[in-house]
Scaffold this motif. Structure first.
Motif, PDB file in Angstrom:
ATOM      1  N   UNK A   1     -64.338 -10.868  28.373  1.00 17.66           N
ATOM      2  CA  UNK A   1     -64.980 -10.409  27.148  1.00 17.66           C
ATOM      3  C   UNK A   1     -65.216 -11.622  26.256  1.00 17.66           C
ATOM      4  N   UNK A   2     -66.480 -11.954  26.014  1.00 21.47           N
ATOM      5  CA  UNK A   2     -66.838 -13.157  25.254  1.00 21.47           C
ATOM      6  C   UNK A   2     -67.027 -12.795  23.789  1.00 21.47           C
ATOM      7  N   UNK A   3     -66.003 -13.017  22.996  1.00 22.47           N
ATOM      8  CA  UNK A   3     -66.041 -12.693  21.572  1.00 22.47           C
ATOM      9  C   UNK A   3     -66.349 -13.954  20.780  1.00 22.47           C
ATOM     10  N   UNK A   4     -67.624 -14.231  20.636  1.00 22.15           N
ATOM     11  CA  UNK A   4     -68.064 -15.375  19.842  1.00 22.15           C
ATOM     12  C   UNK A   4     -69.411 -15.052  19.228  1.00 22.15           C
ATOM     13  N   UNK A   5     -69.544 -15.337  17.944  1.00 19.91           N
ATOM     14  CA  UNK A   5     -70.812 -15.069  17.262  1.00 19.91           C
ATOM     15  C   UNK A   5     -71.868 -16.108  17.614  1.00 19.91           C
ATOM     16  N   UNK A   6     -71.441 -17.347  17.888  1.00 15.29           N
ATOM     17  CA  UNK A   6     -72.407 -18.403  18.144  1.00 15.29           C
ATOM     18  C   UNK A   6     -71.995 -19.297  19.296  1.00 15.29           C
ATOM     19  N   UNK A   7     -72.849 -20.295  19.586  1.00 20.43           N
ATOM     20  CA  UNK A   7     -72.682 -21.146  20.754  1.00 20.43           C
ATOM     21  C   UNK A   7     -72.918 -22.601  20.372  1.00 20.43           C
TER      22      UNK A   7
ATOM     23  N   UNK B   1     -82.654 -28.603  19.014  1.00 23.27           N
ATOM     24  CA  UNK B   1     -84.098 -28.587  18.768  1.00 23.27           C
ATOM     25  C   UNK B   1     -84.805 -27.702  19.796  1.00 23.27           C
ATOM     26  N   UNK B   2     -84.435 -27.851  21.082  1.00 24.89           N
ATOM     27  CA  UNK B   2     -85.079 -27.091  22.153  1.00 24.89           C
ATOM     28  C   UNK B   2     -84.811 -25.595  22.018  1.00 24.89           C
ATOM     29  N   UNK B   3     -83.594 -25.237  21.656  1.00 24.38           N
ATOM     30  CA  UNK B   3     -83.281 -23.806  21.535  1.00 24.38           C
ATOM     31  C   UNK B   3     -84.061 -23.169  20.396  1.00 24.38           C
ATOM     32  N   UNK B   4     -84.118 -23.825  19.264  1.00 17.44           N
ATOM     33  CA  UNK B   4     -84.845 -23.255  18.137  1.00 17.44           C
ATOM     34  C   UNK B   4     -86.358 -23.306  18.346  1.00 17.44           C
ATOM     35  N   UNK B   5     -86.812 -24.218  19.172  1.00 23.08           N
ATOM     36  CA  UNK B   5     -88.248 -24.309  19.448  1.00 23.08           C
ATOM     37  C   UNK B   5     -88.697 -23.339  20.522  1.00 23.08           C
ATOM     38  N   UNK B   6     -87.737 -22.637  21.152  1.00 24.54           N
ATOM     39  CA  UNK B   6     -88.101 -21.691  22.195  1.00 24.54           C
ATOM     40  C   UNK B   6     -88.322 -22.322  23.552  1.00 24.54           C
ATOM     41  N   UNK B   7     -87.920 -23.583  23.707  1.00 25.21           N
ATOM     42  CA  UNK B   7     -88.079 -24.246  25.006  1.00 25.21           C
ATOM     43  C   UNK B   7     -86.861 -24.033  25.903  1.00 25.21           C
ATOM     44  N   UNK B   8     -85.804 -23.442  25.381  1.00 26.18           N
ATOM     45  CA  UNK B   8     -84.596 -23.151  26.159  1.00 26.18           C
ATOM     46  C   UNK B   8     -84.252 -21.683  25.982  1.00 26.18           C
ATOM     47  N   UNK B   9     -83.748 -21.069  27.055  1.00 25.34           N
ATOM     48  CA  UNK B   9     -83.357 -19.656  26.962  1.00 25.34           C
ATOM     49  C   UNK B   9     -81.885 -19.504  26.603  1.00 25.34           C
ATOM     50  N   UNK B  10     -81.167 -20.615  26.457  1.00 23.29           N
ATOM     51  CA  UNK B  10     -79.764 -20.524  26.058  1.00 23.29           C
ATOM     52  C   UNK B  10     -79.675 -19.943  24.652  1.00 23.29           C
ATOM     53  N   UNK B  11     -78.699 -19.066  24.407  1.00 19.66           N
ATOM     54  CA  UNK B  11     -78.635 -18.391  23.111  1.00 19.66           C
ATOM     55  C   UNK B  11     -78.198 -19.320  21.989  1.00 19.66           C
ATOM     56  N   UNK B  12     -78.614 -18.964  20.795  1.00 23.76           N
ATOM     57  CA  UNK B  12     -78.186 -19.648  19.586  1.00 23.76           C
ATOM     58  C   UNK B  12     -77.062 -18.863  18.921  1.00 23.76           C
ATOM     59  N   UNK B  13     -77.185 -17.551  19.023  1.00 18.06           N
ATOM     60  CA  UNK B  13     -76.320 -16.626  18.293  1.00 18.06           C
ATOM     61  C   UNK B  13     -76.190 -15.369  19.145  1.00 18.06           C
TER      62      UNK B  13
ATOM     63  N   UNK C   1     -75.372 -12.614  24.862  1.00 19.07           N
ATOM     64  CA  UNK C   1     -73.935 -12.840  24.967  1.00 19.07           C
ATOM     65  C   UNK C   1     -73.568 -12.800  26.445  1.00 19.07           C
ATOM     66  N   UNK C   2     -72.678 -13.672  26.913  1.00 23.75           N
ATOM     67  CA  UNK C   2     -72.358 -13.694  28.350  1.00 23.75           C
ATOM     68  C   UNK C   2     -71.834 -12.369  28.890  1.00 23.75           C
ATOM     69  N   UNK C   3     -71.026 -11.657  28.103  1.00 26.67           N
ATOM     70  CA  UNK C   3     -70.529 -10.359  28.567  1.00 26.67           C
ATOM     71  C   UNK C   3     -71.673  -9.367  28.715  1.00 26.67           C
TER      72      UNK C   3
ATOM     73  N   UNK D   1     -70.647  -3.973  25.753  1.00 22.11           N
ATOM     74  CA  UNK D   1     -71.259  -4.542  26.958  1.00 22.11           C
ATOM     75  C   UNK D   1     -70.274  -4.604  28.107  1.00 22.11           C
ATOM     76  N   UNK D   2     -69.021  -4.936  27.795  1.00 22.68           N
ATOM     77  CA  UNK D   2     -67.969  -4.961  28.812  1.00 22.68           C
ATOM     78  C   UNK D   2     -67.758  -3.573  29.401  1.00 22.68           C
ATOM     79  N   UNK D   3     -67.660  -2.559  28.533  1.00 23.56           N
ATOM     80  CA  UNK D   3     -67.488  -1.193  29.022  1.00 23.56           C
ATOM     81  C   UNK D   3     -68.687  -0.749  29.854  1.00 23.56           C
ATOM     82  N   UNK D   4     -69.875  -1.239  29.495  1.00 19.62           N
ATOM     83  CA  UNK D   4     -71.077  -0.863  30.232  1.00 19.62           C
ATOM     84  C   UNK D   4     -71.053  -1.437  31.647  1.00 19.62           C
TER      85      UNK D   4
END
Length: 468
Positions: A66-72, A81-93, A98-100, A321-324
């Motif tokens: 269970x990944x309990x984190x608001x941000x990364x 820069x890449x994440x906010x520009x939409x060039x990366x699919x890695x989450x910002x928030x 969320x990984x879970x 998400x974990x329960x799902x």
């Protein structure tokens, strides 16, 4: 030899026999095979257990944590820069991902046969997010008339306030009615596989043909059907939505929803035909390609995630998400029991003198049984209607006589439930609308759970005994 020495010798011999000699070490031990990480091509039952999972590299946990984190954390300045520009699919928030929740998303996409799924906070959030990515103020949606009452309320109240109108088709077999309802400002067709509460199954193939003729995406709510019974993409759907609160999670312990992109709709052809989907086909700002340019067959799902869920905020809590993803591990097993019991109970109810009708397409007597056999092998879920004699008074007596069925709203739980639609889910609709929908004073909605079918039948019999 003394008895003590003899006993010790026997013990040594027994120990030697129980401990085999260590085999000689191989000169070049073969490495262990890596675990499977791509579950394409595996069977449904295998994928519902494994798809989307990952091994925790820190501790070797078998169940994704269970990944309990608001941000990364960003790798470096340029990664931010890449994440906010939409060039990366890695989450910002975690509002974006969320990984879970990612485990549940990948698993559901696999089971439905789609490309990408987006988990959200509820079934209503799934419907809203799915359609807000397609339509804006001044646009219209066309829907089949027989859908869940809560969805009708959503369309008639919130969508209307946002300037999106919904037109209803009452006879889905009438091409002329579809053609009259669909106009140049229509952006999608919406329907359900197994409408709630009357189990009047939808001919998806026919509606998909209408959608294709008009260059429209077909959005299908598969909450009651689940991919264990029917997979709408195989019948021509473009997008699937779920209230994951129900059968996918299965225990009534969490709220959630999901949008699944089929990756099969031709957005460019639709644009050429005069349909407008700016969130998908147009560049959001100079120097950045459109969602379609950047994400291909997952473009629609990315638009849902970035331009709707991120902006409005109906993200799924990681614990839900974990329960799902835990719930989906047993989906096919549970659905088999749900449907077996429903078929038996519906057939039994049909024979009772206090029952006027049973709305279950799995019964041979039902007018839509042909579609049920063709598309569902005659197994149309476990949510259906039963009408008892005596109108609302008969319904009240019946419900009040039940002890095992829970008197509550909701469907798709391990527990069996019953509700009176006319005074609950459809209470705000005009009389003529309910009459056309078949929502009568004596109609009850059953959601058959996982209890013993014998016990449920005895409980229903006790309720019917009170009907005068």
């Amino acid at each position: 030899m003394s008895p003590e020495l003899a006993a010790a010798e026997l013990a040594r011999e027994a120990g030697a026999a129980a401990t085999p000699a260590r085999p000689p070490a191989a000169s070049a031990p073969s490495p262990a095979e890596p675990p499977v990480d791509d579950w394409d091509g595996f069977g449904f039952d295998t994928r519902q257990v494994h798809a989307g999972e990952y091994a925790d590299l820190n501790t070797g946990l078998r169940v994704p944590p269970l990944a309990l984190s608001a941000g990364y954390v960003f790798d470096d300045f340029d990664d931010q820069v890449d994440r906010f520009a939409g060039r990366s699919i890695d989450p910002i928030y975690s509002r974006q991902g969320n990984p879970t929740n990612g485990v549940a998303e990948a698993r559901l996409a696999s089971l439905e046969g789609g490309t990408v799924a987006v988990a959200v906070s509820s079934g209503q959030a799934a419907i809203s997010s799915a359609l807000f990515a397609l339509a804006q103020h001044g646009d219209r949606i066309v829907s089949t008339a027989s859908i869940y009452g809560g969805t009708r309320i959503l369309f008639g109240r919130s969508f209307k306030r946002f300037g999106i109108e919904v037109d209803y088709v009452w006879d889905a077999d009438d091409d002329a009615e579809w053609d009259r309802a669909i106009g140049p400002d229509t952006r999608a067709i919406y329907t359900e596989t197994i409408p709630n509460p009357r189990n009047d199954v939808t001919d998806l193939r026919r509606i998909a043909a209408v959608a294709a003729r008009h260059n429209l995406p077909l959005v299908v709510d598969n909450t009651v059907g689940t991919p264990a019974l029917i997979r709408p993409f195989e019948h021509g759907a473009s997008i699937v939505v779920h209230s994951t609160t129900k059968f996918l999670s299965g225990h009534g312990a969490s709220i959630g929803g999901a949008v699944v992109d089929g990756g099969n709709f031709d957005w460019e052809a639709a644009e050429r035909a005069g349909r407008s989907y700016p969130l998908i086909t147009r560049a959001p700002r100079p120097g950045l390609g459109s969602m379609l340019d950047r994400f291909g067959s997952g473009a629609y799902a990315r638009a849902v995630r970035e331009a709707v869920v991120n902006d409005i905020g109906p993200s799924l809590a990681p614990f839900n998400g974990f329960l799902l993803h835990q719930g989906m591990e047993t989906l096919s097993l549970r659905m088999e029991r749900h449907v077996d019991s429903s078929l038996r109970i519906a057939a039994w109810l049909e024979e009772q003198p206090e029952v006027e009708s049973v709305d279950y397409a799995g019964l041979p007597s039902h007018p839509l049984h042909g579609i049920a056999r063709r598309d569902y092998s005659g197994r149309t879920g476990s949510v259906f209607g039963v009408t008892v004699r005596g109108g609302i008074d008969g319904a009240r007596d019946f419900v009040n006589g039940l002890r095992v069925f829970s008197r509550m709203t909701g469907i798709g739980d391990t527990r069996s439930m019953i509700i009176h639609p006319l005074t609950s889910t459809h209470a705000t609709f005009a009389g003529e609308i309910n009459e056309r929908l078949g929502i009568t004073p004596g109609l009850l909605r059953l959601s058959v759970g996982l209890e013993s079918a014998d016990d449920l039948i005895r409980d229903l019999r006790a309720g019917l005994d009170r009907v005068r």
